[in-house]
Design an enzyme around this catalytic site. Structure first.
Site, PDB file in Angstrom:
ATOM      1  CE  LYS A  72      -3.570  -1.238  -0.419  1.00  0.00           C
ATOM      2  NZ  LYS A  72      -3.804  -1.669  -1.862  1.00  0.00           N
ATOM      3  N   GLY A 105       2.076   2.591  -2.760  1.00  0.00           N
ATOM      4  CA  GLY A 105       2.055   3.304  -4.005  1.00  0.00           C
ATOM      5  C   GLY A 105       2.810   2.255  -5.161  1.00  0.00           C
ATOM      6  CD1 TRP A 112       1.565   6.504 -10.108  1.00  0.00           C
ATOM      7  CD2 TRP A 112       1.721   7.239  -7.960  1.00  0.00           C
ATOM      8  NE1 TRP A 112       1.756   7.842 -10.084  1.00  0.00           N
ATOM      9  CE2 TRP A 112       1.834   8.281  -8.674  1.00  0.00           C
ATOM     10  CE3 TRP A 112       1.629   7.332  -6.641  1.00  0.00           C
ATOM     11  CZ2 TRP A 112       2.023   9.480  -8.042  1.00  0.00           C
ATOM     12  CZ3 TRP A 112       1.776   8.643  -5.930  1.00  0.00           C
ATOM     13  CH2 TRP A 112       2.213   9.620  -6.885  1.00  0.00           C
ATOM     14  CG  HIS A 164       4.415  -6.126  -1.420  1.00  0.00           C
ATOM     15  ND1 HIS A 164       4.610  -4.652  -1.807  1.00  0.00           N
ATOM     16  CD2 HIS A 164       2.823  -6.352  -1.741  1.00  0.00           C
ATOM     17  CE1 HIS A 164       3.144  -4.331  -2.372  1.00  0.00           C
ATOM     18  NE2 HIS A 164       2.483  -5.314  -2.485  1.00  0.00           N
ATOM     19  CB  SER A 167      -3.801   2.422   1.902  1.00  0.00           C
ATOM     20  OG  SER A 167      -4.015   1.856   0.590  1.00  0.00           O
ATOM     21  CE1 TYR A 217       0.641   6.770  -3.162  1.00  0.00           C
ATOM     22  CE2 TYR A 217       0.688   9.004  -1.641  1.00  0.00           C
ATOM     23  CZ  TYR A 217      -0.136   7.977  -2.586  1.00  0.00           C
ATOM     24  OH  TYR A 217      -1.518   8.077  -2.750  1.00  0.00           O
ATOM     25  CG  MET A 234      -2.785   5.228 -12.784  1.00  0.00           C
ATOM     26  SD  MET A 234      -1.309   4.568 -11.864  1.00  0.00           S
ATOM     27  CE  MET A 234      -1.797   3.122 -10.994  1.00  0.00           C
TER      28      MET A 234
HETATM   29  S1  PPS Z   1      -0.371  -3.013  -3.317  1.00  0.00           S
HETATM   30  O1  PPS Z   1      -1.786  -3.554  -3.085  1.00  0.00           O
HETATM   31  O2  PPS Z   1       0.247  -3.125  -2.045  1.00  0.00           O
HETATM   32  O3  PPS Z   1       0.145  -3.313  -4.635  1.00  0.00           O
HETATM   33  O4  PPS Z   1      -1.013  -1.345  -3.306  1.00  0.00           O
HETATM   34  P1  PPS Z   1      -0.109  -0.126  -3.746  1.00  0.00           P
HETATM   35  O5  PPS Z   1      -0.198  -0.251  -5.232  1.00  0.00           O
HETATM   36  O6  PPS Z   1       1.055  -0.422  -3.111  1.00  0.00           O
HETATM   37  O7  PPS Z   1      -0.853   1.015  -2.981  1.00  0.00           O
HETATM   38  C1  PPS Z   1      -2.065   1.498  -3.322  1.00  0.00           C
HETATM   39  C2  PPS Z   1      -2.397   2.945  -2.752  1.00  0.00           C
HETATM   40  O8  PPS Z   1      -1.628   3.687  -4.062  1.00  0.00           O
HETATM   41  C3  PPS Z   1      -2.600   4.606  -4.503  1.00  0.00           C
HETATM   42  N1  PPS Z   1      -2.463   5.024  -5.824  1.00  0.00           N
HETATM   43  C4  PPS Z   1      -2.102   6.181  -6.085  1.00  0.00           C
HETATM   44  N2  PPS Z   1      -1.886   7.409  -5.424  1.00  0.00           N
HETATM   45  C5  PPS Z   1      -1.490   8.526  -6.261  1.00  0.00           C
HETATM   46  N3  PPS Z   1      -1.302   8.450  -7.499  1.00  0.00           N
HETATM   47  C6  PPS Z   1      -1.683   7.442  -8.297  1.00  0.00           C
HETATM   48  N4  PPS Z   1      -1.588   7.413  -9.607  1.00  0.00           N
HETATM   49  C7  PPS Z   1      -1.887   6.249  -7.530  1.00  0.00           C
HETATM   50  N5  PPS Z   1      -2.266   4.864  -7.922  1.00  0.00           N
HETATM   51  C8  PPS Z   1      -2.645   4.289  -6.703  1.00  0.00           C
HETATM   52  C9  PPS Z   1      -4.101   3.961  -4.219  1.00  0.00           C
HETATM   53  O9  PPS Z   1      -5.282   4.760  -4.275  1.00  0.00           O
HETATM   54  C10 PPS Z   1      -3.660   3.209  -2.823  1.00  0.00           C
HETATM   55  O10 PPS Z   1      -3.817   4.384  -1.868  1.00  0.00           O
HETATM   56  P2  PPS Z   1      -5.020   4.785  -1.140  1.00  0.00           P
HETATM   57  O11 PPS Z   1      -4.819   5.308   0.018  1.00  0.00           O
HETATM   58  O12 PPS Z   1      -5.787   3.693  -0.436  1.00  0.00           O
HETATM   59  O13 PPS Z   1      -6.028   5.480  -2.081  1.00  0.00           O
END
Ligand code: PPS
Length: 331
Positions: free
Chosen positions: A48, A50, A53, A148, A178, A234, A273
């Site tokens: 969680k 990022g 992304w 991870h 998250s 992030y 996204m």
């Molecule tokens: S995982 O399941 O561990 O792979 O999740 P991960 O991708 O690491 O994290 C998911 C969070 O990243 C946010 N997210 C983004 N934030 C900003 N910009 C972009 N483009 C973006 N894409 C994904 C996503 O919304 C999750 O955070 P939260 O706080 O839950 O919204």
């Protein structure tokens, strides 16, 4: 059984770190079993932070900004999570196999049923790429892979061969919030039904998947100056996504035009996204999830969840654990 006990019953521990049962245990116990190539690139992170992304950005940098490649298949197929080993109930496996056998003769109307469609997507995406080790063998090099895993459990060949690794970290309060939304998405093993107050107890006691945020992030931070590691945050990526794309390109020795950088930033924006089926989980789960995977994407959402007492306790732990590390976060 209360929700936390139920959550813990679906985990195992190795070297003091808690893992989901959908994690490949042999890989955790034997980090040397993963066959890595020198040109493999990894995105590593605590969950969680990022990751998805960052993977989109790195992937586009690697392919010169070709967004068509990135919309062709789900990210999980293109860039599998190494240690994933999803385990499905027997009835689901049987239903999927039967469906694949009968597919050529089933009437169109049946194939269009959303349940049937979901089983087919499950077969394509989760069955195939849900086994990270198998899926990574299917991808053409140069491969971009996700993990991870904490540093000590990371594939030892990747470390020895100095494969390039982009590590992304996010402040632990937003990460925790998250994480709650992730484990509560509604499909096993993400069918946690506890509240934030319940989940906080697991999080603060390091009883969530991949264990302590502090151990994870600080161990990778110690390696931030290794020539093959790029450490990103992030919060910095939110403030300056262009800067993030540029540092990824420099790190990977890729030269990009200003237009291409702009396109990558645009394609990886939160809004884009959220709509992108190749990353937003809608292909895997339709509209049935309780929370969207690309959910809020904010710095500071923790304020809507942490109580004053939890914040006080967490700040104290944070001060103690981060002291002298030189690493800080904005929240
Ligand atoms: S995982 O399941 O561990 O792979 O999740 P991960 O991708 O690491 O994290 C998911 C969070 O990243 C946010 N997210 C983004 N934030 C900003 N910009 C972009 N483009 C973006 N894409 C994904 C996503 O919304 C999750 O955070 P939260 O706080 O839950 O919204």
């Amino acid at each position: 059984m209360d929700e936390n006990a139920r959550f813990l019953a679906s985990t195992f521990e190795h070297d003091g770190v808690c893992y989901s049962k959908d994690t490949n245990r042999s890989m955790i116990e034997r980090p040397d079993i993963v066959n890595c190539r020198e040109d493999d690139v990894f995105v590593a992170s605590y969950p969680k932070s990022g990751t998805t992304w960052t993977i989109e950005m790195v992937s586009l940098v690697m392919n010169g900004g070709n967004v068509e490649i990135n919309t062709a298949g789900h990210q999980q197929e293109r860039h599998p999570m190494l240690e994933a080993e999803f385990k499905f109930p027997l009835w689901v496996c049987l239903a999927v196999h039967l469906l694949v056998l009968l597919k050529p003769i089933l009437p169109y109307a049946i194939m269009e049923l959303s349940f049937i469609k979901m089983l087919l997507v499950l077969q394509e995406i989760a069955f195939e790429s849900g086994d990270g080790l198998k899926q990574m063998e299917k991808i053409k090099p140069p491969r971009l892979l996700k993990s991870h895993l904490p540093y000590h459990a990371f594939p030892s060949q990747a470390i020895r061969k100095k494969c390039k690794i982009v590590y992304v970290a996010r402040n632990p309060k937003d990460t925790g919030v998250s994480f709650l939304h992730h484990v509560s998405m509604g499909r096993a093993p993400m069918d946690y039904k506890g509240s934030w107050n319940d989940f906080y107890k697991l999080y603060v006691n390091d009883k969530v998947w991949y264990g302590s945020w502090f151990d994870h992030v600080l161990t990778w931070w110690q390696h931030r100056n290794d020539e093959n590691i790029l450490f990103l945050k992030y919060e910095d990526m939110k403030k300056d996504p262009r800067g993030a794309v540029k540092s990824i390109a420099d790190f990977l020795d890729v030269s990009l035009t200003e237009d291409t950088i702009d396109n990558i930033v645009e394609f990886c924006s939160f809004k884009k996204m959220k709509e992108n089926k190749a990353v937003n989980f809608s292909l895997l789960a339709g509209d049935s999830l309780k929370h969207e995977f690309v959910r809020k994407g904010e710095v500071g959402d923790w304020m809507n969840f942490f109580t004053v007492a939890q914040n006080k306790e967490y700040e104290k732990i944070y001060e103690e654990r981060m002291k002298g590390s030189g690493l800080d976060f904005e929240w």
